[in-house]
Enzyme design. Structure first.
Site, PDB file in Angstrom:
ATOM      1  N   LYS A   3      31.915  61.261 -11.176  1.00 46.20           N
ATOM      2  CA  LYS A   3      31.399  59.898 -11.488  1.00 46.20           C
ATOM      3  C   LYS A   3      31.854  58.953 -12.465  1.00 46.20           C
ATOM      4  O   LYS A   3      32.452  59.283 -13.413  1.00 46.20           O
ATOM      5  CB  LYS A   3      29.683  60.701 -12.641  1.00 46.20           C
ATOM      6  CG  LYS A   3      28.864  60.906 -11.389  1.00 46.20           C
ATOM      7  CD  LYS A   3      26.814  60.548 -11.098  1.00 46.20           C
ATOM      8  CE  LYS A   3      26.716  61.585 -10.244  1.00 46.20           C
ATOM      9  NZ  LYS A   3      25.538  62.456 -10.194  1.00 46.20           N
TER      10      LYS A   3
ATOM     11  N   ARG B 284      26.861  69.374  -6.781  1.00 47.39           N
ATOM     12  CA  ARG B 284      26.792  68.521  -5.356  1.00 47.39           C
ATOM     13  C   ARG B 284      27.852  68.023  -5.833  1.00 47.39           C
ATOM     14  O   ARG B 284      27.915  67.066  -6.904  1.00 47.39           O
ATOM     15  CB  ARG B 284      25.158  68.252  -5.764  1.00 47.39           C
ATOM     16  CG  ARG B 284      24.892  66.860  -5.014  1.00 47.39           C
ATOM     17  CD  ARG B 284      24.316  65.758  -5.172  1.00 47.39           C
ATOM     18  NE  ARG B 284      23.713  64.647  -4.011  1.00 47.39           N
ATOM     19  CZ  ARG B 284      24.592  63.514  -4.398  1.00 47.39           C
ATOM     20  NH1 ARG B 284      25.029  63.135  -4.790  1.00 47.39           N
ATOM     21  NH2 ARG B 284      24.002  62.734  -3.162  1.00 47.39           N
TER      22      ARG B 284
HETATM   23  N1  PMM Z   1      23.633  61.464  -7.637  1.00 47.11           N
HETATM   24  C1  PMM Z   1      23.280  61.069  -6.702  1.00 47.11           C
HETATM   25  C2  PMM Z   1      22.465  61.158  -5.553  1.00 47.11           C
HETATM   26  N2  PMM Z   1      21.781  62.394  -5.672  1.00 47.11           N
HETATM   27  N3  PMM Z   1      20.772  64.265  -6.001  1.00 47.11           N
HETATM   28  C3  PMM Z   1      21.335  64.873  -7.316  1.00 47.11           C
HETATM   29  N4  PMM Z   1      20.430  65.729  -6.928  1.00 47.11           N
HETATM   30  N5  PMM Z   1      21.931  64.923  -7.842  1.00 47.11           N
HETATM   31  C4  PMM Z   1      22.689  64.363  -8.197  1.00 47.11           C
HETATM   32  O1  PMM Z   1      23.785  63.878  -9.773  1.00 47.11           O
HETATM   33  C5  PMM Z   1      22.155  62.488  -7.574  1.00 47.11           C
HETATM   34  C6  PMM Z   1      21.397  62.892  -6.105  1.00 47.11           C
HETATM   35  C7  PMM Z   1      24.593  59.953  -6.856  1.00 47.11           C
HETATM   36  O2  PMM Z   1      25.061  59.006  -5.982  1.00 47.11           O
HETATM   37  P1  PMM Z   1      25.739  59.755  -4.976  1.00 47.11           P
HETATM   38  O3  PMM Z   1      25.083  60.644  -3.703  1.00 47.11           O
HETATM   39  O4  PMM Z   1      27.103  58.781  -4.871  1.00 47.11           O
HETATM   40  O5  PMM Z   1      26.857  60.704  -6.248  1.00 47.11           O
END
Ligand code: PMM
Length: 269
Positions: free
Chosen positions: A208, A242
């Protein structure tokens, strides 16, 4: 401690956009994440990077359903979650084998809350304000941790009001969503303050922009920074991380979990 592997079936996600749009490439990547030790694979068809355009439901379906059905046919050994804020997409994904719904909008849509309640599926309620298009303007807080905590508590109450059972809820403070780099750092540094909400905490620091703000590294060179953030999150009590880089993150998370279990850190959950 569980590791969630990210599989974005999008042309424009900030770090892996365009790599897994082809269903065959997406399935291969899911297999790779599983072989690296992912406990769950999070499949998403809508980019939520700041300023990303809205994706029509039909397009989101067209991206994710072929991947989910191939995984189901292949008897994929790891549970799959669907990263969506659309009730229609969630319904179709659950019918195609998804086991969990991950909603970056925290079930703000009552129709999605109904789908989750009826299916009795676990759900991740993530904190965000507004939408990816306008969330940057909404990153104004007097006390970011206190306000995010209160808004997550309200999201949980809303979900329960719609019939979602509390035991099925996971909470995520939403690193990088309606938060500046500084605010994301505060959330991560004070993650243990979310534990009193009484539900497992999932956190997604992977690659991030706060890591870029600290180090100047572009998204594909943020693995070491991601591992530092994963370590901090697990030491502070996160139950799920994640991540894009499962093997390395899993090793960091396991070491952090073992150190936490050995005592001496503020949180020994
Ligand atoms: N970040 C992204 C997408 N979905 N879902 C959750 N629960 N938490 C997160 O921090 C999150 C998410 C950002 O995009 P990416 O899929 O490219 O990491």
């Amino acid at each position: 401690m569980f590791v969630v592997g990210v599989l974005n079936v999008t042309p424009d996600s900030f770090s892996d956009g365009g790599r897994f749009l082809d269903p065959g490439a997406a399935v291969d990547h899911a297999l790779r994440l599983a072989s690296e030790g992912a406990d769950l694979i999070d499949v998403g068809g809508e980019s939520t990077r700041p300023g990303a355009p809205e994706v029509p439901e039909e397009e989101e379906l067209r991206r994710v359903i072929p991947v989910l059905s191939r995984l189901a046919r292949a008897r994929f050994p790891v549970p799959v979650s669907i990263d969506t804020s659309s009730a229609v997409v969630a319904r179709a994904a659950l019918d195609t084998g998804a086991a969990l719904v991950n909603d970056v909008r925290g079930l703000a849509d009552p129709a999605l809350a109904r789908v989750v309640a009826e299916a009795g599926t676990p759900v991740v309620l993530m904190h965000m304000r507004g939408t990816p298009r306008d969330m940057r303007e909404r990153a104004t807080y007097r006390d970011v941790v206190g306000e995010v905590r209160a808004e997550l508590s309200a999201a949980m109450a809303r979900a329960e009001g719609a019939g979602v059972q509390r035991e099925r809820i996971l909470l995520d403070p939403g690193i990088g969503f309606a938060k500046t780099a500084e605010q994301s750092m505060q959330v991560l540094a004070r993650l243990s303050e979310f534990l009193s909400l009484g539900r497992p905490i999932l956190v997604g620091p992977s690659r991030k922009s706060f890591i870029g703000a600290i180090t100047g590294a572009p998204p594909d060179e943020r693995l070491a920074g991601t591992l530092a953030a994963v370590t901090a999150a697990v030491l502070s009590g996160a139950a799920f991380v994640r991540v894009h880089d499962v093997a390395a993150s899993r090793q960091a998370a396991r070491v952090a979990a073992a150190l936490r279990a050995s005592g001496g850190f503020p949180v020994n959950a």
